[in-house]
Design an enzyme around this catalytic site. Structure first.
Site, PDB file in Angstrom:
ATOM      1  N   LYS A   1     -56.074  -0.383   2.136  1.00  0.00           N
ATOM      2  CA  LYS A   1     -55.891  -0.806   3.531  1.00  0.00           C
ATOM      3  C   LYS A   1     -56.634   0.197   4.400  1.00  0.00           C
ATOM      4  CE  LYS A   1     -52.474  -0.894   7.193  1.00  0.00           C
ATOM      5  NZ  LYS A   1     -51.092  -0.587   7.561  1.00  0.00           N
TER       6      LYS A   1
ATOM      7  N   THR B   1     -41.754   0.458   9.885  1.00  0.00           N
ATOM      8  CA  THR B   1     -40.781   1.163  10.734  1.00  0.00           C
ATOM      9  C   THR B   1     -39.477   0.392  10.895  1.00  0.00           C
ATOM     10  OG1 THR B   1     -42.639   2.100  11.947  1.00  0.00           O
ATOM     11  CG2 THR B   1     -40.494   2.272  12.990  1.00  0.00           C
TER      12      THR B   1
END
Lengths: 367, 258
Positions: free
Chosen positions: B96, B206
């Site tokens: 990524k 998160t």
């Protein structure tokens, strides 16, 4: 243009008058804002804000979770030398002090590195007293080359350098710079730095910026709390961090909150900074600059450090000795100051886990 | 649920999970296992092969596809170096791309991301670039070999959901490779919304890692993603601006009728 221009804007600002005028509802309103201006930040350092610490703590925790999650990075300092040419009123390394001086040989550096590396730490901070003769950049470059065999991230806390010297060290493998202005108030700075190159306020003030220009990865700044009124010093530290972050977007910034500790020498003209004051400063930093890392060293006692973790501390030192050669237990040089939290790396790891946070041994690697 | 394809690999789970910010690696492991994700991203700069308890790879289930990210890279060159290092360390061919030169808002640098994607795709990597949603950039990423495109819903860690919704909608319409909404998704309902819009998958970190109960939250995201995809396949009923029954402008024609 340097941070000094910003400093000058506030040099004659009536900080105390401003702080007295702040009321609790002002503080509670500021806490809810998305973006704080300079005066908002200053208001968080006011006596009124001291009555809103729980509300500030809730907000600080929310912002810390958002930006850093439940993690604390561990590192340790390695003192290479305690030779110093300065006369700083508050420091054991003061050239006038009769302490045992020592500079590690390259073999001794390697020995210290091996012992620290066995604890699992991957982040190291190399420190020296300030002496271009005893610890020139060439010596540091060699030390960094040795460190690279054992550590993934190498930071330095040394005398301020020119940009070209920072570049040399970065090329050798340094990714972080710690440099404390000690005291931002220019007058007080002159009073406590009695002689030596460190007396040059401007050269020190602009050092973090020179490192940023040299393309360093992270910069850690701070004021030595206790040398001047903490509200003023905390305000300038936050302003300095904000200035650097806005100008050098790609640099990761950290702030430390060192409080003055017992040391060799007679300096006693200390402005008191209580635990509550320290917490207020920490919370104000976190709310004003939610994206900066906050470092809490072993100057503070273990129980206090543990309580500060959920409030926004993101980096902590562990397994610390401030003596030159202190890890390998050989012929040591005297320390810079007394530490308070003497826990080993393993003890710190467990303490952080006990607080429900993850101790991080590695957060960076030289690429 | 029907699967989707990235770089020739067929995936059943449409929830990708990030590994930062967890209170412990044990908790992270439980969350990953509990939600059935097949792709887990981690920052290569944090991989610590020398320390068992701090080595994230020890806690990622073996049958999971590793998606190392280039977090910490400030330009294309650094991202490329991290990707190559990742492959050399045995972390596979997936990467990524995260190129972030703004440490305040952590917004990606699209231009540098395109450069890194082009180089790494040519080297045979399965490249998933994280990007600020922009159609022209997404097209360029696709043309230089991105295996998927990962637009942000809102800035990393903000949990503000799909603030860039309209731009993502355009990417979904125009880009042929999978669109995976990455960053900013804060609640399962927001993940469901992304899936209802037609995103192929979402990546969440998160919102799971800093939830009070990350394991339950990971499961909730799994269910939300499935629900959202089902809704997309079921084609939601059209919205109307006014109730069909009322005719405020032409109602007079019917006045006097029984």
């Amino acid at each position: 243009m340097s941070f000094y221009d910003t400093y000058l804007e506030y040099e004659n600002f009536d900080t105390e008058g401003f702080l007295k005028e702040v009321k609790e509802p002002d503080v509670l309103g500021i806490i809810k804002k998305n973006k704080l201006n300079h005066h908002d930040f200053l208001a968080l350092l006011s006596p009124a804000a001291a009555n809103c610490l729980e509300e500030m703590a809730q907000r600080a925790q929310e912002l810390s979770l958002q930006h850093f999650g439940k993690t604390v990075l561990l590192y340790t300092p390695l003192y290479l030398s305690n030779y110093c040419v300065n006369r700083c009123a508050y420091c054991s390394y003061n050239i006038d002090h009769d302490i045992k001086r020592k500079k590690l040989t390259y073999d001794e550096i390697e020995k210290e590195a091996q012992i620290i590396a066995e604890t699992g730490l991957k982040h190291i901070l190399l420190l020296t007293g300030e002496s271009r003769i005893e610890t020139p950049v060439s010596y540091l470059v060699e030390a960094v080359k040795i460190m690279k065999k054992y550590f993934d991230s190498i930071a330095i806390e040394i005398d301020p350098l020119e940009k070209e010297d920072y570049q040399r060290l970065i090329e050798a493998g340094v990714d972080g710079l710690t440099i404390y202005q000690e005291v931002y108030d220019e007058e007080v700075y002159k009073q406590v730095h009695l002689a030596g190159p460190k007396r040059n306020y401007h050269f020190r003030l602009d050092a973090p910026e020179r490192a940023c220009e040299a393309n360093i990865h992270n910069v850690n700044i701070g004021a030595l709390l206790g040398l001047n009124k903490w509200q003023h010093e905390a305000f300038m530290t936050g302003m300095h961090a904000n200035y650097l972050q806005n100008k050098y977007n790609d640099v990761e910034l950290s702030i430390s909150l060192p409080r003055i500790r017992p040391h060799v020498g007679g300096f006693r003209d200390v402005y008191p900074v209580t635990d509550q004051d320290l917490v207020q400063v920490l919370l104000a930093f976190r709310i004003y600059l939610p994206y900066v890392a906050i470092t809490m060293s072993t100057r503070e006692r273990g129980s206090l450090r543990d309580h500060l973790i959920p409030l926004g501390v993101t980096k902590m030192s562990a397994g610390v000795t401030t003596e030159v050669g202190g890890h390998s237990d050989s012929d040591k040089g005297d320390s810079q100051f007394e530490i308070s939290d003497t826990r080993s790396v393993e003890e710190m790891r467990k303490a952080i886990l006990n607080k429900g946070y993850q101790p991080i041994f590695k957060n960076w690697m030289a690429i | 649920m029907e699967g989707f394809n990235i770089g020739g690999k067929s995936l059943k789970s449409r929830l990708l999970v990030g590994t930062g910010k967890f209170a412990s690696y044990d908790l992270m492991k439980q969350a990953i296992e509990g939600c059935g994700t097949q792709v887990v991203t981690m920052a290569l700069r944090r991989v610590n092969l020398d320390h068992k308890e701090d080595n994230i790879l020890e806690y990622i289930p073996k049958d999971t596809i590793l998606l190392p990210n280039t977090s910490g890279a400030r330009n294309a060159e650094e991202a490329i170096r991290i990707a190559r290092l990742s492959r050399a360390m045995g972390c596979g061919d997936w990467v990524k791309i995260e190129v972030i030169s703004d440490q305040k808002y952590l917004l990606p640098d699209n231009e540098e991301t395109v450069k890194a994607t082009e180089v790494l795709a040519k080297e045979g990597f399965i490249v998933l670039p994280y990007m600020n949603p922009d159609l022209m950039i997404a097209k360029r990423l696709e043309s230089v070999g991105a295996a998927a495109v990962m637009p942000l819903g809102s800035p990393i860690g903000t949990n503000k959901g799909l603030q860039t919704k309209e731009m993502i909608r355009i990417l979904i319409e125009e880009i042929k490779v999978p669109i995976i909404v990455d960053a900013g998704i804060g609640k399962p309902s927001q993940a469901a919304e992304a899936m209802e819009m037609g995103a192929e998958a979402v990546l969440v970190n998160t919102a799971i890692a800093t939830a009070q109960n990350p394991v339950k939250m990971a499961k909730a995201f799994e269910l939300a993603v499935r629900a959202g995809r089902l809704a997309f396949n079921g084609v939601t009923a059209p919205q109307a601006k006014v109730a069909r029954a009322s005719s405020p402008l032409t109602g007079f024609l019917h006045e006097g009728e029984a």
